[in-house]
Design an enzyme around this catalytic site. Structure first.
Site, short mmCIF file in Angstrom:
data_model
loop_
_atom_site.label_atom_id
_atom_site.label_comp_id
_atom_site.label_asym_id
_atom_site.label_seq_id
_atom_site.Cartn_x
_atom_site.Cartn_y
_atom_site.Cartn_z
CB THR A 100 43.45 -69.32 -17.78
OG1 THR A 100 44.42 -68.29 -17.80
CG2 THR A 100 42.67 -69.27 -19.07
CG ASP A 144 46.76 -64.09 -12.92
OD1 ASP A 144 47.81 -64.75 -12.92
OD2 ASP A 144 46.32 -63.51 -13.94
CB SER A 145 48.86 -69.05 -10.76
OG SER A 145 49.55 -69.07 -11.99
CB THR A 173 49.21 -72.19 -17.19
OG1 THR A 173 49.10 -70.86 -17.70
CG2 THR A 173 48.00 -73.00 -17.58
CG ASP A 174 51.05 -67.14 -15.76
OD1 ASP A 174 51.18 -67.65 -16.90
OD2 ASP A 174 50.48 -66.06 -15.57
CB THR A 200 71.88 -75.92 -17.35
OG1 THR A 200 72.09 -75.33 -18.65
CG2 THR A 200 70.72 -76.90 -17.45
CD GLN A 201 71.89 -68.89 -19.00
OE1 GLN A 201 71.78 -68.23 -20.02
NE2 GLN A 201 72.32 -68.38 -17.87
CB CYS A 202 70.50 -75.64 -21.62
SG CYS A 202 72.10 -75.06 -22.16
N1 ASP Z 1 47.77 -65.80 -15.53
C1 ASP Z 1 47.05 -67.05 -15.52
C2 ASP Z 1 47.38 -67.76 -14.22
O1 ASP Z 1 48.44 -68.30 -14.12
C3 ASP Z 1 47.43 -67.87 -16.70
C4 ASP Z 1 46.76 -69.22 -16.80
O2 ASP Z 1 46.15 -69.74 -15.89
O3 ASP Z 1 46.88 -69.83 -17.88
O4 ASP Z 1 46.60 -67.75 -13.31
#
Ligand code: ASP
Length: 338
Positions: free
Chosen positions: A12, A57-58, A89-90, A272-274
């Site tokens: 992003t 896009d990650s 961020t993904d 754990t999934q917690c």
């Molecule tokens: N879909 C984007 C990515 O991971 C989301 C982001 O960067 O915030 O490349």
């Protein structure tokens, strides 16, 4: 002033609008320079930008991309004092964890960052994250390890998780204290306990088919779980179990399938999934039954670090007892040693 190299992988932070939504877009170096309007007021370190090809896009990231990142770091390692990786961020937490395991001990900081809103959009968090990452890159107290900077917090890379889809405070490390907090000043609560050293840049034999995840849930199909455990290409499985590491029993059938997979050489890692806390394989009889089946207790490792660690260790050619041993103990501070 230290020199910093920024690797722009996509995400992003550098995306621009298209008729179908945000897409990765080249030329971030020029756009950043225009926005920073030269660093003097901030006293920022000098930096160069390398754009990875292709920008992604990650969400599209596959493990092979980690080899390419390591190769770029190797090429430039001697010429810079610190490295910033601009990443979507993904899957940023997966990449930060993977690089922490691939590079091993470090003698320079490698800081991942990105943004929730693209650079240049109203209320974008891109500039704040980039400026903070640059200041941290130049700060003598910044640990020489793979870390992740987002929204004024510096996290250990292999402890970080994306915890919010909308909030600008999108990352946290639920099982480990922040490495630094940025306000008017920068606070480093404690020095990094990780040993520093020369990194390893060896490329790995990364196999996209080798690692899978199995999330347990009420109504989970035993048949599907067994099909996954019996898959001939499976070499490592991250099992996201309930609470402190408890699975359902299925009258012993799930355990039998796990044991058979373990005997075939599949590494089974229980997490754990917690959202916070650790696996204690033995607190309940359901969880204790995993021990004789050969399932390794992952402690407080995150899903992202577990997947990355298994993928990297398999890519390094580990198998059998050596793989199990490496999975049982922290490698780069990704889990709390017990
Ligand atoms: N879909 C984007 C990515 O991971 C989301 C982001 O960067 O915030 O490349």
């Amino acid at each position: 002033m230290p020199r910093v190299l920024m690797l722009y992988t996509g995400g992003t932070i550098g995306m621009q609008p298209s008729p179908h939504g945000y897409v990765p877009s080249a030329g971030l170096a020029e756009r950043l320079a225009a926005h920073l309007a030269l660093g003097d007021p901030y006293r920022l370190p000098a930096f160069d930008v390398v754009e990875m090809q292709p920008l992604i896009d990650s969400a599209e990231l596959m493990p092979e991309a980690w080899n390419r990142l390591v190769a770029v770091l190797e090429r430039h390692w001697q010429h810079y004092d610190a490295f910033i990786i601009l990443h979507g961020t993904d899957t940023m937490a997966y990449s930060a964890a993977a690089l922490s395991f691939m590079l091993g001990a470090l003698n320079k900081p490698v800081i991942f960052t990105g943004s929730q809103i693209p650079l240049g959009e109203p209320r974008s968090d891109a500039l704040n994250n980039v400026v903070s990452a640059l200041q941290l890159a130049a700060h003598p107290a910044t640990p020489c390890e793979v870390s992740l900077l987002f929204h004024d917090r510096l996290l250990r890379g292999n402890r970080a998780r994306k915890v919010r889809t909308q909030g600008l405070d999108a990352f946290d490390s639920p099982n480990f204290p922040w490495l630094a907090e940025i306000g008017i000043g920068m606070i480093f609560p404690q020095p990094s306990a990780l040993l520093s050293g020369e990194p390893s840049f060896s490329p790995l034999q990364l196999d996209d088919e080798a690692v899978a995840g199995l999330t347990l849930h009420p109504g989970m199909s035993l048949r599907r779980a067994k099909a996954l455990l019996e898959d001939a290409t499976l070499k490592g499985l991250v099992i996201s179990s309930y609470g402190v590491g408890n699975p359902p029993n299925f009258e012993g059938e799930l355990l039998n399938a796990m044991q058979a997979a373990n005997e075939r050489g599949v590494a089974l890692l229980n997490i754990t999934q917690c959202a916070q806390g650790e696996v204690v394989q033995g607190a309940y009889a359901t969880g204790a039954a995993l021990n004789p089946a050969g399932v390794i207790a992952g402690g407080d490792i995150t899903l992202e670090a577990a997947v990355a660690k298994l993928t990297v260790l398999l890519g390094q050619g580990l198998s059998g007892p050596a793989l199990r041993k490496a999975l049982s103990a922290p490698m780069r501070g990704e889990a709390t040693a017990r």
